[in-house]
Design an enzyme around this catalytic site. Structure first.
Site, mmCIF file in Angstrom:
data_model
loop_
_atom_site.group_PDB
_atom_site.id
_atom_site.type_symbol
_atom_site.label_atom_id
_atom_site.label_comp_id
_atom_site.label_asym_id
_atom_site.label_seq_id
_atom_site.Cartn_x
_atom_site.Cartn_y
_atom_site.Cartn_z
ATOM 1 N N ASN A 7 0.879 -1.173 0.000
ATOM 2 C CA ASN A 7 0.000 0.000 0.000
ATOM 3 C C ASN A 7 0.914 1.220 0.000
ATOM 4 O OD1 ASN A 7 -1.767 2.070 0.540
ATOM 5 N ND2 ASN A 7 -2.779 1.061 2.266
ATOM 6 N N ARG A 90 -2.396 -1.702 -3.756
ATOM 7 C CA ARG A 90 -3.478 -0.714 -3.669
ATOM 8 C C ARG A 90 -3.216 0.330 -4.753
ATOM 9 N NH1 ARG A 90 -3.886 4.415 0.199
ATOM 10 N NH2 ARG A 90 -5.939 5.085 -0.475
ATOM 11 N N HIS A 179 -10.628 5.786 -1.385
ATOM 12 C CA HIS A 179 -10.512 5.032 -0.129
ATOM 13 C C HIS A 179 -11.531 3.883 -0.102
ATOM 14 C CE1 HIS A 179 -8.935 8.944 1.927
ATOM 15 N NE2 HIS A 179 -7.920 8.194 1.542
ATOM 16 N N HIS A 205 -13.296 8.078 7.087
ATOM 17 C CA HIS A 205 -11.894 7.653 6.996
ATOM 18 C C HIS A 205 -11.023 8.895 7.179
ATOM 19 C CE1 HIS A 205 -8.518 5.223 5.116
ATOM 20 N NE2 HIS A 205 -8.060 6.475 5.041
ATOM 21 N N LEU A 206 -10.326 8.963 8.314
ATOM 22 C CA LEU A 206 -9.496 10.140 8.600
ATOM 23 C C LEU A 206 -8.047 9.700 8.744
ATOM 24 C CD1 LEU A 206 -11.777 11.784 11.333
ATOM 25 C CD2 LEU A 206 -11.741 12.283 8.872
ATOM 26 N N GLY A 209 -5.024 11.281 4.030
ATOM 27 C CA GLY A 209 -6.164 11.634 3.183
ATOM 28 C C GLY A 209 -7.431 11.364 3.984
ATOM 29 N N ARG A 238 -4.100 18.627 1.670
ATOM 30 C CA ARG A 238 -5.090 18.958 0.628
ATOM 31 C C ARG A 238 -6.231 19.774 1.235
ATOM 32 N NH1 ARG A 238 -5.747 12.812 -1.227
ATOM 33 N NH2 ARG A 238 -4.283 12.436 0.461
ATOM 34 N N LEU A 280 -1.403 15.227 12.580
ATOM 35 C CA LEU A 280 -2.370 15.677 13.582
ATOM 36 C C LEU A 280 -1.824 15.603 15.006
ATOM 37 C CD1 LEU A 280 -5.446 16.620 13.270
ATOM 38 C CD2 LEU A 280 -5.886 14.612 14.651
ATOM 39 N N GLY A 329 -8.881 8.808 12.689
ATOM 40 C CA GLY A 329 -10.195 8.330 13.141
ATOM 41 C C GLY A 329 -10.082 7.303 14.261
ATOM 42 N N GLU A 330 -9.062 6.445 14.185
ATOM 43 C CA GLU A 330 -8.905 5.397 15.197
ATOM 44 C C GLU A 330 -8.199 5.903 16.449
ATOM 45 O OE1 GLU A 330 -6.977 1.963 13.351
ATOM 46 O OE2 GLU A 330 -8.164 2.333 11.556
ATOM 47 N N GLU A 381 -6.933 -2.272 5.141
ATOM 48 C CA GLU A 381 -6.959 -2.281 3.676
ATOM 49 C C GLU A 381 -6.112 -3.430 3.142
ATOM 50 O OE1 GLU A 381 -5.903 1.980 3.966
ATOM 51 O OE2 GLU A 381 -7.078 2.211 2.156
HETATM 52 P P1 AMP Z 1 -3.009 7.074 7.833
HETATM 53 O O1 AMP Z 1 -2.994 7.797 6.520
HETATM 54 O O2 AMP Z 1 -4.256 6.285 8.080
HETATM 55 O O3 AMP Z 1 -1.769 6.299 8.120
HETATM 56 O O4 AMP Z 1 -3.054 8.226 8.954
HETATM 57 C C1 AMP Z 1 -2.036 9.191 9.079
HETATM 58 C C2 AMP Z 1 -2.504 10.269 10.042
HETATM 59 O O5 AMP Z 1 -2.909 9.679 11.279
HETATM 60 C C3 AMP Z 1 -1.437 11.315 10.367
HETATM 61 O O6 AMP Z 1 -1.936 12.606 10.132
HETATM 62 C C4 AMP Z 1 -1.207 11.124 11.853
HETATM 63 O O7 AMP Z 1 -1.009 12.302 12.513
HETATM 64 C C5 AMP Z 1 -2.497 10.534 12.329
HETATM 65 N N1 AMP Z 1 -2.289 9.794 13.579
HETATM 66 C C6 AMP Z 1 -1.622 8.630 13.746
HETATM 67 N N2 AMP Z 1 -1.600 8.306 15.051
HETATM 68 C C7 AMP Z 1 -2.272 9.289 15.716
HETATM 69 C C8 AMP Z 1 -2.587 9.540 17.091
HETATM 70 N N3 AMP Z 1 -2.224 8.698 18.049
HETATM 71 N N4 AMP Z 1 -3.299 10.640 17.384
HETATM 72 C C9 AMP Z 1 -3.694 11.492 16.417
HETATM 73 N N5 AMP Z 1 -3.427 11.321 15.110
HETATM 74 C C10 AMP Z 1 -2.721 10.236 14.758
#
Ligand code: AMP
Length: 400
Positions: A7, A90, A179, A205-206, A209, A238, A280, A329-330, A381
């Site tokens: 991915n 992916r 996504h 999905h946060l 992207g 973005r 974040l 999101g998680e 995914e």
């Molecule tokens: P992904 O694209 O799903 O890998 O997500 C990446 C995003 O998840 C990045 O902006 C990270 O800052 C955010 N992220 C990962 N772990 C945490 C956390 N414990 N608290 C807040 N944001 C997180």
């Protein structure tokens, strides 16, 4: 059958090696923050755990390091590249050409390359992953799983833009949705969890992207990203939704060239443009210290998500569950709380204690009286891609 999933995202590569059909994960890992001197290389196999900073400036270098680790005499899980039977990739944009998981050949690669114009942050990275995987694992079947596929069920009223119809019929200008692998996976897990007939759900999905999907009867009926994975929610770099008049103003009045506008909207906007940070975790930490820009960026992100919840509840004439997934999101209880605040009109009531207490699987974080279930559903995914790759190989008689 050993299926390696790659991915390859805009700033990360996630990978997992599955034994199928058992779904056993042989090893897994990720490289995050590609492009920096402090990229994070992660690898986990049976008794081995590696997490270290490495200088990884390109996706190519990242994939080479992953392949070296898989074959490492001490920490690796295979001896020879031929032990990988299939590689599932992916791929973000399949345009109008791909509505299903596909075996990769020359024509497929050309199309993925051509669709880079629609997904400039992703398709080139996806294609690079494919080309390198073909070199490293020459005997493996290479399979593409498209993010756009899940959204093929969107009705015309949701996917068509109010621009001259010929642009839709002759040039395929429409909302495609993205996504899809993640939205499909989490909505299926939520369906199992809810065990209720045809719930109306919104998956949120946060990650780096961000996108939202309205899901009715298990099918995508509307989605926040459109023609390319650039509009809708505020993302890492973005902008998400903006008034397109701004583009005209930038080019006609402020002297921006076309390329500069694109770079600005895709790579310098979103959380990065608002705060100077695109992770974040940094923004939350800064907001806590009193950084007003970071606090406002969090508020803006949550506000945009709330508006889409309202829109999709109207589109589906009801709502049974909202699903939070992906990196933010998680993991971000703060953002989840901001999204769910003052949403009682919609029957959304968050339980603060449950929101803060983490666990690894699917979890319910709403109060007992909340009409709408609020679920945190870890996305996977990679497993979804492995299942689709395995199914296609079986269909094509490429099983082992
Ligand atoms: P992904 O694209 O799903 O890998 O997500 C990446 C995003 O998840 C990045 O902006 C990270 O800052 C955010 N992220 C990962 N772990 C945490 C956390 N414990 N608290 C807040 N944001 C997180």
């Amino acid at each position: 059958m050993n299926i390696l999933i790659i991915n390859s995202g805009s700033s990360s590569i996630k990978y997992q090696l599955f034994d199928m059909p058992s779904k056993r994960v042989i090893c897994a890992g990720a490289i995050e923050r590609i492009g920096s001197d402090e990229a994070i290389f992660k690898y986990k196999a049976k008794d081995v755990f590696v997490e270290e900073e490495r200088k990884i400036h390109t996706h190519k270098r990242g994939l080479e390091e992953i392949a070296d680790m898989l074959r490492d005499t001490h920490k690796g899980v295979i001896k020879m590249a031929d032990e990988i039977h299939a590689v599932g990739h992916r791929v973000v944009h399949g345009g109008n050409r791909f509505s299903e998981t596909t075996l990769i050949n020359k024509e497929v690669k050309e199309k993925i390359s051509a669709f880079s114009t629609l997904a400039p942050l992703h398709n080139p990275a996806n294609l690079e992953g494919i080309i390198l995987a073909e070199e490293i694992f020459p005997k493996a079947s290479q399979v593409a799983v498209f993010d756009t596929a899940f959204h093929q069920t969107m009705p015309k009223k949701a996917k068509k833009y109010a621009i001259p119809t010929a642009l839709f019929t002759e040039h395929g200008i429409q909302a495609y949705g993205f996504h899809g692998t993640s939205h499909k996976y989490v909505s299926e897990r939520a369906l199992e969890y809810l065990n209720q007939d045809n719930p109306k759900m919104i998956s949120i999905h946060l990650g780096n992207g961000c996108s939202m999907t309205a899901i009715k009867n298990g099918k995508s009926v509307d989605h926040s990203m459109g023609f390319a994975p650039s509009n809708g929610l505020i993302m890492g770099s973005r902008s998400g939704d903006i008034d397109h008049s701004i583009v005209f103003h930038l080019t006609e009045q402020l002297g921006y060239g076309q390329h500069a506008v694109k770079e600005m909207l895709l790579k310098k906007s979103g959380l990065l443009g608002l705060t100077g940070y695109n992770d974040l975790r940094d923004i939350q930490a800064e907001a806590k210290k009193g950084n007003a820009d970071c606090s406002l960026a969090l508020e803006m992100s949550a506000y945009r998500i709330k508006k889409y919840i309202g829109a999709y509840t109207a589109a589906m004439n009801g709502l049974h569950a909202i699903l939070f997934t992906a990196g933010i999101g998680e993991n971000s209880s703060i953002l989840r709380k901001m999204v769910c605040q003052e949403m009682t009109y919609f029957g959304i009531e968050l339980d603060d204690f449950k929101n803060e207490s983490g666990s690894s699987g699917i979890r319910e974080i709403n109060t007992a009286s909340s009409r709408v279930k609020i679920l945190v559903v870890p996305t996977n995914e990679e497993l979804e891609i492995a299942q689709q790759t395995f199914a296609l190989c079986g269909k094509l008689g490429k099983g082992f």
